[in-house]
Scaffold this motif. Sequence first.
Motif, short mmCIF file in Angstrom:
data_model
loop_
_atom_site.label_atom_id
_atom_site.label_comp_id
_atom_site.label_asym_id
_atom_site.label_seq_id
_atom_site.Cartn_x
_atom_site.Cartn_y
_atom_site.Cartn_z
N VAL A 23 0.84 -1.19 0.00
CA VAL A 23 0.00 0.00 0.00
C VAL A 23 0.88 1.24 0.00
CG1 VAL A 23 -1.64 1.34 1.37
CG2 VAL A 23 -1.91 -1.14 1.18
N ASN A 24 0.56 2.18 -0.86
CA ASN A 24 1.18 3.50 -0.80
C ASN A 24 0.38 4.29 0.23
OD1 ASN A 24 1.72 6.29 -1.19
ND2 ASN A 24 2.53 5.85 -3.23
N GLN A 25 0.93 4.36 1.42
CA GLN A 25 0.16 4.92 2.55
C GLN A 25 -0.23 6.38 2.31
OE1 GLN A 25 -1.03 3.11 4.93
NE2 GLN A 25 0.21 1.25 4.83
N GLU A 26 0.63 7.14 1.68
CA GLU A 26 0.33 8.56 1.46
C GLU A 26 -0.87 8.72 0.51
OE1 GLU A 26 3.71 11.00 0.56
OE2 GLU A 26 2.46 12.44 -0.50
N VAL A 27 -0.83 8.00 -0.59
CA VAL A 27 -1.95 8.07 -1.54
C VAL A 27 -3.22 7.51 -0.91
CG1 VAL A 27 -2.83 7.28 -3.78
CG2 VAL A 27 -0.42 7.93 -3.53
N ALA A 28 -3.06 6.42 -0.17
CA ALA A 28 -4.22 5.79 0.46
C ALA A 28 -4.89 6.73 1.45
CB ALA A 28 -3.78 4.50 1.17
N ARG A 29 -4.08 7.42 2.20
CA ARG A 29 -4.63 8.36 3.19
C ARG A 29 -5.38 9.50 2.49
NH1 ARG A 29 -0.27 8.93 5.98
NH2 ARG A 29 -0.79 7.37 7.53
N ARG A 30 -4.80 9.99 1.42
CA ARG A 30 -5.39 11.12 0.69
C ARG A 30 -6.71 10.72 0.00
NH1 ARG A 30 -2.79 12.18 -4.04
NH2 ARG A 30 -0.83 11.54 -3.13
N THR A 31 -6.81 9.46 -0.42
CA THR A 31 -7.96 9.04 -1.21
C THR A 31 -9.02 8.27 -0.41
OG1 THR A 31 -6.79 7.01 -1.84
CG2 THR A 31 -6.61 8.90 -3.34
N LEU A 68 -7.74 -4.86 -6.01
CA LEU A 68 -7.03 -4.21 -7.12
C LEU A 68 -8.01 -3.50 -8.04
CD1 LEU A 68 -4.36 -3.75 -8.59
CD2 LEU A 68 -4.76 -5.89 -9.82
N ALA A 69 -9.19 -4.08 -8.23
CA ALA A 69 -10.19 -3.51 -9.13
C ALA A 69 -10.80 -2.22 -8.58
CB ALA A 69 -11.30 -4.53 -9.39
N VAL A 70 -10.87 -2.08 -7.27
CA VAL A 70 -11.58 -0.93 -6.70
C VAL A 70 -10.68 0.08 -6.00
CG1 VAL A 70 -13.67 -2.30 -6.41
CG2 VAL A 70 -12.07 -2.08 -4.50
N ALA A 71 -9.42 -0.23 -5.81
CA ALA A 71 -8.52 0.67 -5.08
C ALA A 71 -8.33 1.98 -5.85
CB ALA A 71 -7.17 0.00 -4.87
N PRO A 72 -8.34 3.10 -5.13
CA PRO A 72 -8.06 4.38 -5.80
C PRO A 72 -6.69 4.33 -6.49
CG PRO A 72 -8.91 4.75 -3.59
CD PRO A 72 -8.67 3.27 -3.71
#
Length: 92
Positions: A23-31, A68-72
């Motif tokens: 997980v890219n934590q920074e992108v995940a947090r933002r999205t 994978l199909a639904v992740a931002p």
Amino acid sequence: MTVADRLARNRFETDEEEPHIQVNQEVARRTGAADILIAVCPARVYSKEPDGSIGVEYAACLECGTCLAVAPAGSLQWHYPRGGFGVQFREG
Ligand code: SF4
């Protein structure tokens, strides 16, 4: 036999050297990816950590590909485990 009973018969060979989910934590947090991933994963691989990051128990992954199909975009890197690793289904 219930679905839970069938899932309990699966075997997992965990690749300790190369996790197949990151997980890219920074992108995940933002999205807001955490809520999405937690909601869709049937194996409860994802969790919210106290610091707000996303926990990943990749060893329990059923390799369905739903996350994978639904992740931002940019929040998740996912590939099948290397040969010999991952889930082995015992009940179809
Ligand atoms: S591939 Fe399926 S089981 Fe594995 S983490 Fe993603 S949603 Fe969960």
